[in-house]
Design a protein around this motif. Structure first.
Motif, PDB file in Angstrom:
ATOM      1  N   ILE A 213      -5.031 -41.272  -7.263  1.00  0.00           N
ATOM      2  CA  ILE A 213      -6.294 -41.095  -7.863  1.00  0.00           C
ATOM      3  C   ILE A 213      -6.017 -40.237  -9.151  1.00  0.00           C
ATOM      4  CG2 ILE A 213      -8.790 -40.365  -7.897  1.00  0.00           C
ATOM      5  CD1 ILE A 213      -8.908 -41.810  -5.113  1.00  0.00           C
ATOM      6  N   VAL A 214      -5.176 -38.953  -8.777  1.00  0.00           N
ATOM      7  CA  VAL A 214      -4.867 -38.284  -9.712  1.00  0.00           C
ATOM      8  C   VAL A 214      -4.002 -38.944 -11.050  1.00  0.00           C
ATOM      9  CG1 VAL A 214      -3.466 -36.206 -10.477  1.00  0.00           C
ATOM     10  CG2 VAL A 214      -4.939 -36.138  -8.466  1.00  0.00           C
ATOM     11  N   ARG A 215      -3.007 -39.637 -10.418  1.00  0.00           N
ATOM     12  CA  ARG A 215      -2.288 -40.334 -11.416  1.00  0.00           C
ATOM     13  C   ARG A 215      -3.199 -41.366 -12.252  1.00  0.00           C
ATOM     14  NH1 ARG A 215      -0.489 -45.040 -12.337  1.00  0.00           N
ATOM     15  NH2 ARG A 215      -1.221 -46.180 -10.714  1.00  0.00           N
ATOM     16  N   ILE A 216      -4.079 -41.983 -11.604  1.00  0.00           N
ATOM     17  CA  ILE A 216      -4.803 -42.841 -12.442  1.00  0.00           C
ATOM     18  C   ILE A 216      -5.807 -42.043 -13.598  1.00  0.00           C
ATOM     19  CG2 ILE A 216      -7.094 -44.734 -12.218  1.00  0.00           C
ATOM     20  CD1 ILE A 216      -5.717 -45.350  -9.597  1.00  0.00           C
ATOM     21  N   ILE A 217      -6.333 -41.233 -12.829  1.00  0.00           N
ATOM     22  CA  ILE A 217      -7.284 -40.297 -13.956  1.00  0.00           C
ATOM     23  C   ILE A 217      -6.388 -39.674 -14.773  1.00  0.00           C
ATOM     24  CG2 ILE A 217      -8.684 -38.180 -14.260  1.00  0.00           C
ATOM     25  CD1 ILE A 217      -9.465 -38.704 -11.018  1.00  0.00           C
TER      26      ILE A 217
END
Ligand code: DC
Length: 225
Positions: A213-217
């Protein structure tokens, strides 16, 4: 929306790990984590404690005085001046919240509360209709899910230490029933927003899920550092 605030919406079914994962991600990115389910649970507690019938809910809601406070970065939820953050976590209130959250006056009442928090703060907000209804212009939308069996298994492991732990089958039945209720209600049903990124955590642990999720954000809005 205020340009300075960043709004991340995370929706998904019960037990997908939204709150644990959203907390990890918000710590990493320095945003406030808002658990909107706690608001619906608190309204359910208020309705249950006061024995309010469905048709009386609308007129009774202003008396509920639900508020959120962030103490050392942790969300606490209040009914009047009573901190009910633990009291709202029982299976009875889970089921009551799934039922009362379908009532349109309940959703209308909490809509404003949620939008105001997101206007004033950079938030990761988790719920069922954040990307579709509450924050349709969120900067990033995630739909977080896992198979019902995997979610039941995780909940069973979590509860197995506690007295009166329900059986795996009871937990699974409960999850399936809540999924059905949340997805089939008329007002703001649980569904993936068209522009949400699907993250299936069935085969991911918490750290892997949070990292994804951090990667997507950061891919969408750039690094928060
Ligand atoms: O995420 P949770 O299990 O704490 O949520 C409790 C109930 O509240 C759940 O059955 C669905 C409802 N809910 C909702 O309708 N909309 C939200 N944004 C958050 C929760």
């Amino acid at each position: 929306m205020n340009n300075k605030t960043v709004n991340i919406a995370i929706d998904g079914p019960a037990g997908a790990g939204k709150s644990t994962i959203a907390k990890m991600v918000s710590k990493k990115l320095g945003y406030i984590y808002v658990d909107t389910g706690a608001l619906y649970r608190t309204i359910a507690l208020y309705i249950t404690e006061n024995g309010i019938e469905d048709e009386k809910v609308e007129e009774a809601l202003p008396g509920a005085e639900v508020s959120l406070k962030f103490i050392d970065g942790e969300q606490r939820v209040f009914l009047g001046d009573r901190d009910v953050s633990e009291l709202i976590r029982t299976p009875i209130i889970s089921m009551a919240a799934s039922r009362t959250s379908a009532l349109p006056p309940v959703r209308a009442y909490l809509f404003e509360t949620q939008q105001k928090i997101a206007r004033e703060n950079s938030v990761i907000m988790d719920g069922r209709d954040i990307g579709t209804v509450v924050l349709p212009n969120a900067d990033v939308k995630i739909f977080l899910t896992a198979s019902a069996e995997e979610r039941a298994d995780r909940r069973f492991k979590e509860l197995s230490e506690k007295p009166d732990c329900p059986s795996y089958q009871e937990i699974l039945d409960d999850i399936i029933q809540r999924d059905y209720q949340d997805m089939h209600r008329e007002t703001a049903p649980l569904k993936q927003a068209e522009d949400a990124v699907l993250v299936d955590t069935t085969h991911l642990n918490l750290e892997e899920s949070a990292a994804e999720i951090v990667r997507i954000i950061t891919e969408r809005i750039g690094s928060a550092d």
